[in-house]
Design an enzyme around this catalytic site. Structure first.
Site, PDB file in Angstrom:
ATOM      1  N   SER A   3      58.286 -26.982 -23.034  1.00  0.00           N
ATOM      2  CA  SER A   3      59.221 -27.784 -22.233  1.00  0.00           C
ATOM      3  C   SER A   3      58.469 -28.961 -21.639  1.00  0.00           C
ATOM      4  O   SER A   3      57.228 -28.951 -21.577  1.00  0.00           O
ATOM      5  CB  SER A   3      59.781 -26.913 -21.103  1.00  0.00           C
ATOM      6  OG  SER A   3      60.512 -27.700 -20.177  1.00  0.00           O
TER       7      SER A   3
ATOM      8  N   TYR B  23      60.503 -21.112 -13.965  1.00  0.00           N
ATOM      9  CA  TYR B  23      60.610 -21.727 -15.293  1.00  0.00           C
ATOM     10  C   TYR B  23      59.396 -22.627 -15.561  1.00  0.00           C
ATOM     11  O   TYR B  23      58.769 -22.532 -16.622  1.00  0.00           O
ATOM     12  CB  TYR B  23      61.911 -22.533 -15.375  1.00  0.00           C
ATOM     13  CG  TYR B  23      62.174 -23.155 -16.728  1.00  0.00           C
ATOM     14  CD1 TYR B  23      62.723 -22.407 -17.768  1.00  0.00           C
ATOM     15  CD2 TYR B  23      61.888 -24.495 -16.975  1.00  0.00           C
ATOM     16  CE1 TYR B  23      62.968 -22.978 -19.011  1.00  0.00           C
ATOM     17  CE2 TYR B  23      62.128 -25.078 -18.204  1.00  0.00           C
ATOM     18  CZ  TYR B  23      62.675 -24.317 -19.224  1.00  0.00           C
ATOM     19  OH  TYR B  23      62.916 -24.884 -20.452  1.00  0.00           O
TER      20      TYR B  23
HETATM   21  P1  NDP Z   1      70.564 -22.043 -24.782  1.00  0.00           P
HETATM   22  O1  NDP Z   1      70.903 -21.419 -23.479  1.00  0.00           O
HETATM   23  O2  NDP Z   1      71.603 -22.826 -25.515  1.00  0.00           O
HETATM   24  O3  NDP Z   1      69.953 -20.957 -25.791  1.00  0.00           O
HETATM   25  C1  NDP Z   1      69.037 -19.981 -25.359  1.00  0.00           C
HETATM   26  C2  NDP Z   1      68.845 -18.972 -26.449  1.00  0.00           C
HETATM   27  O4  NDP Z   1      67.942 -17.967 -25.972  1.00  0.00           O
HETATM   28  C3  NDP Z   1      70.135 -18.278 -26.841  1.00  0.00           C
HETATM   29  O5  NDP Z   1      70.128 -17.971 -28.199  1.00  0.00           O
HETATM   30  C4  NDP Z   1      70.071 -17.011 -25.997  1.00  0.00           C
HETATM   31  O6  NDP Z   1      70.822 -15.923 -26.507  1.00  0.00           O
HETATM   32  C5  NDP Z   1      68.584 -16.693 -26.107  1.00  0.00           C
HETATM   33  N1  NDP Z   1      68.213 -15.768 -25.068  1.00  0.00           N
HETATM   34  C6  NDP Z   1      68.266 -15.957 -23.732  1.00  0.00           C
HETATM   35  N2  NDP Z   1      67.931 -14.825 -23.102  1.00  0.00           N
HETATM   36  C7  NDP Z   1      67.682 -13.904 -24.051  1.00  0.00           C
HETATM   37  C8  NDP Z   1      67.332 -12.546 -24.019  1.00  0.00           C
HETATM   38  N3  NDP Z   1      67.163 -11.896 -22.867  1.00  0.00           N
HETATM   39  N4  NDP Z   1      67.149 -11.888 -25.182  1.00  0.00           N
HETATM   40  C9  NDP Z   1      67.319 -12.527 -26.363  1.00  0.00           C
HETATM   41  N5  NDP Z   1      67.683 -13.818 -26.456  1.00  0.00           N
HETATM   42  C10 NDP Z   1      67.870 -14.489 -25.311  1.00  0.00           C
HETATM   43  O7  NDP Z   1      69.336 -23.000 -24.418  1.00  0.00           O
HETATM   44  P2  NDP Z   1      68.421 -23.963 -25.303  1.00  0.00           P
HETATM   45  O8  NDP Z   1      68.818 -23.949 -26.721  1.00  0.00           O
HETATM   46  O9  NDP Z   1      68.358 -25.235 -24.578  1.00  0.00           O
HETATM   47  O10 NDP Z   1      67.005 -23.244 -25.108  1.00  0.00           O
HETATM   48  C11 NDP Z   1      66.155 -22.876 -26.182  1.00  0.00           C
HETATM   49  C12 NDP Z   1      64.715 -23.033 -25.734  1.00  0.00           C
HETATM   50  O11 NDP Z   1      64.462 -24.408 -25.472  1.00  0.00           O
HETATM   51  C13 NDP Z   1      64.392 -22.283 -24.433  1.00  0.00           C
HETATM   52  O12 NDP Z   1      63.105 -21.721 -24.532  1.00  0.00           O
HETATM   53  C14 NDP Z   1      64.404 -23.398 -23.395  1.00  0.00           C
HETATM   54  O13 NDP Z   1      63.606 -23.096 -22.286  1.00  0.00           O
HETATM   55  C15 NDP Z   1      63.830 -24.526 -24.220  1.00  0.00           C
HETATM   56  N6  NDP Z   1      64.048 -25.854 -23.677  1.00  0.00           N
HETATM   57  C16 NDP Z   1      65.312 -26.374 -23.563  1.00  0.00           C
HETATM   58  C17 NDP Z   1      65.484 -27.641 -23.061  1.00  0.00           C
HETATM   59  C18 NDP Z   1      66.829 -28.275 -22.912  1.00  0.00           C
HETATM   60  O14 NDP Z   1      66.899 -29.395 -22.371  1.00  0.00           O
HETATM   61  N7  NDP Z   1      67.917 -27.672 -23.376  1.00  0.00           N
HETATM   62  C19 NDP Z   1      64.351 -28.467 -22.634  1.00  0.00           C
HETATM   63  C20 NDP Z   1      63.072 -27.820 -22.806  1.00  0.00           C
HETATM   64  C21 NDP Z   1      62.942 -26.563 -23.316  1.00  0.00           C
HETATM   65  P3  NDP Z   1      72.277 -15.515 -25.901  1.00  0.00           P
HETATM   66  O15 NDP Z   1      73.284 -16.257 -26.726  1.00  0.00           O
HETATM   67  O16 NDP Z   1      72.342 -14.042 -26.076  1.00  0.00           O
HETATM   68  O17 NDP Z   1      72.286 -15.940 -24.472  1.00  0.00           O
END
Ligand code: NDP
Length: 255
Positions: A147, A160
């Site tokens: 991130s 975070y």
């Molecule tokens: P989303 O919330 O759209 O997606 C998150 C994903 O992680 C989903 O598939 C979710 O599954 C899964 N997840 C969350 N908790 C769990 C769990 N306990 N067990 C299994 N799977 C889990 O967010 P993003 O796509 O934005 O995030 C993806 C990555 O990118 C993360 O690591 C985030 O920190 C990182 N990121 C995002 C940024 C942004 O601006 N969006 C910026 C920088 C980093 P479920 O559908 O079950 O919730």
């Protein structure tokens, strides 16, 4: 595609595991890896939550399997490890992650532990077990989703920011240990991307405008902006990139 591009960017014949593949960045990375020729193992909290991504991967003609795990639950991760030990994975994308928001003085230890378990501890455990087979094979790619808060402190997101700084440190530590065995370990640090993760920020008109004003490219990112970068890091072209935290942020950190 020219023979050169094919030799540098095709993932045909490889198998990729993507965590958090239900939506957002993880779903687009899975679809992009499949489009580049990889077979997929999708990890999600339920089979239903993976349905959309599964249908898109199948439509691309790739082999597909799924792993169900709640990465926030140490028992669920412990049950996952022996299943993962039986999987052969060439490309691991540790994408799943959560964010919680609170003033630092009020942030609960429960949220802190939840964020660390989901964003960092499970990532390390999955990397360990997958790397065992990669080490035996002498090849592998691990791509962690870090991130901008691997470099910056952010606002009201202490757990975070601390977890994502740790993801960057872990990426480098694993790159040091496993590089000689043919495994590269890198991270992508996305900027502000339109997903559920940033929904609250986008709903806050002042924060949203402030963020947009600082992005030199003048727009928020999309999951597609990240997906191709994951293909690149997984591809033969990136064979000598190791321990890199690659920012994909429209220029945010350059400001
Ligand atoms: P989303 O919330 O759209 O997606 C998150 C994903 O992680 C989903 O598939 C979710 O599954 C899964 N997840 C969350 N908790 C769990 C769990 N306990 N067990 C299994 N799977 C889990 O967010 P993003 O796509 O934005 O995030 C993806 C990555 O990118 C993360 O690591 C985030 O920190 C990182 N990121 C995002 C940024 C942004 O601006 N969006 C910026 C920088 C980093 P479920 O559908 O079950 O919730």
């Amino acid at each position: 595609m020219s023979k050169y591009l094919e030799s540098q960017f095709s993932l045909t014949g490889s198998r990729a595991l993507v965590t958090g593949a239900s939506k957002g960045i993880g779903a687009q990375i899975a679809i992009a890896l499949a489009s580049a020729g990889a077979d997929l193992v999708l990890l999600g909290r339920s089979s239903e939550s993976l349905a959309d991504t599964k249908s898109q991967v199948v439509a691309l003609g790739r082999n597909l399997s799924e792993l169900i795990c709640d990465l926030s639950d140490p028992k669920s991760v412990a049950a996952l490890i022996p299943k993962l030990a039986n999987e052969s994975v060439d490309i691991l994308v540790n994408n799943a992650g959560i964010i919680t928001r609170a003033d630092a003085v009020d942030a609960s230890l429960e949220d802190w532990n939840l964020v660390f378990q989901t964003n960092l501890t499970s990532l390390f455990q999955i990397s360990q077990v997958v790397a065992k087979k990669m080490l035996a094979k002498g090849a592998g790619r691990i791509i962690n989703i870090a991130s901008l808060l691997s470099f910056q402190g952010g606002i009201r997101v202490t757990g975070y920011a601390a977890s994502k700084h740790a993801v960057a440190g872990l990426t480098k530590a694993l790159a040091n240990e496993w590089g000689a065995a043919g495994i590269t370990v890198n991270a992508i640090a996305p900027g502000y991307i339109i997903t559920d993760n940033t929904e609250l920020l986008r709903k806050d008109a002042d924060r949203s405008a402030g963020i947009l004003a600082r992005i030199p490219m003048g727009r928020w990112g999309t999951p597609e902006d990240i997906a191709g970068v994951a293909v690149f890091l997984a591809a033969p072209a990136a064979r000598y990139i190791n321990g890199e935290i690659l920012t994909v942020d429209g220029g945010w950190l350059a400001r």
